[in-house]
Scaffold this active site. Sequence first.
Site, PDB file in Angstrom:
ATOM      1  N   LYS A  83       0.973  -1.219   0.151  1.00 49.11           N
ATOM      2  CA  LYS A  83       0.050  -0.025  -0.064  1.00 49.11           C
ATOM      3  C   LYS A  83       0.815   1.123  -0.068  1.00 49.11           C
ATOM      4  CE  LYS A  83      -4.336   1.380   2.539  1.00 49.11           C
ATOM      5  NZ  LYS A  83      -4.905   1.035   3.841  1.00 49.11           N
TER       6      LYS A  83
HETATM    7  C1  E4P Z   1      -8.163   1.518   4.554  1.00 52.85           C
HETATM    8  O1  E4P Z   1      -7.594   1.418   3.365  1.00 52.85           O
HETATM    9  C2  E4P Z   1      -7.974   2.831   4.896  1.00 52.85           C
HETATM   10  O2  E4P Z   1      -6.721   2.850   5.689  1.00 52.85           O
HETATM   11  C3  E4P Z   1      -9.076   2.946   6.110  1.00 52.85           C
HETATM   12  O3  E4P Z   1     -10.317   2.508   5.533  1.00 52.85           O
HETATM   13  C4  E4P Z   1      -9.296   4.377   6.794  1.00 52.85           C
HETATM   14  O4  E4P Z   1     -10.385   4.228   7.680  1.00 52.85           O
HETATM   15  P1  E4P Z   1     -10.735   5.628   8.532  1.00 52.85           P
HETATM   16  O5  E4P Z   1     -10.919   6.843   7.747  1.00 52.85           O
HETATM   17  O6  E4P Z   1     -11.816   5.216   9.143  1.00 52.85           O
HETATM   18  O7  E4P Z   1      -9.517   5.807   9.378  1.00 52.85           O
END
Ligand code: E4P
Length: 230
Positions: A83
């Site tokens: 990622k």
């Molecule tokens: C996933 O890839 C993201 O890191 C995550 O969904 C972020 O979610 P949040 O905005 O609730 O922290």
Amino acid sequence: MKLFLDTANLDEIREGATWGVFDGVTTNPSLIAKEGRDFVDTIYQIANIIDGPVSAETVAQDAPTMIKEGRLLAKVHRNVVVKVPLTVAGIQCCKALADDGIRVNVTLCFQPAQALYAAKVGATFISPFVGRLDDVSEDGMDLISRIVKIYQNYPNLKTEVLAASIRHPMHIVQSALAGAHVTTAPLKVYKQLFSHPLTDKGNVAFLKDWETVPDRDIIGQVERWLAART
Ligand code: E4P
């Protein structure tokens, strides 16, 4: 639509895995920090629980170091998807890793044209953040719809739209209606999908009526019925 769990908590992932509906897991540095465990071992454990894409995020801010982190993370388990943030370095890194055959999830997408960059450098997933846009009075789900539409306009773009920052069950419904390929949400949100008053009420009513059936032993009844036929 594929369903990913958005957590680094091994107990939650083990619990979710028993449902048989989850196709992968996403983590980020905040989720990893919350668990207080070793990053690499956590990713390895997750990848052994759910046999699907497991996002492991790089933290370097320059492309050469990010590429090195990504190449190493990809060696931890065949399920690892690297990622990277939607920055210049992240896009450069995505290109280099995709050229190596490593799957990449480009994260922190808040604008439709950003998703074009990710697709052009061969990202496997683009992660638009729905909830964080809603938090600042923008329409997060509109971002999902627009990216899906843009990608549909150019079928040579193979990147999947991964709806992230999902906060409640309707986000999941809306993501599916918008045509997202994947949604990722915390286990708590997926549990909420089971909570419908009519499901609970109907279940109670069925059980109450079942009490009036003389032989309520389904297993015994079927086994005797099958034995009588052989
Ligand atoms: C996933 O890839 C993201 O890191 C995550 O969904 C972020 O979610 P949040 O905005 O609730 O922290």
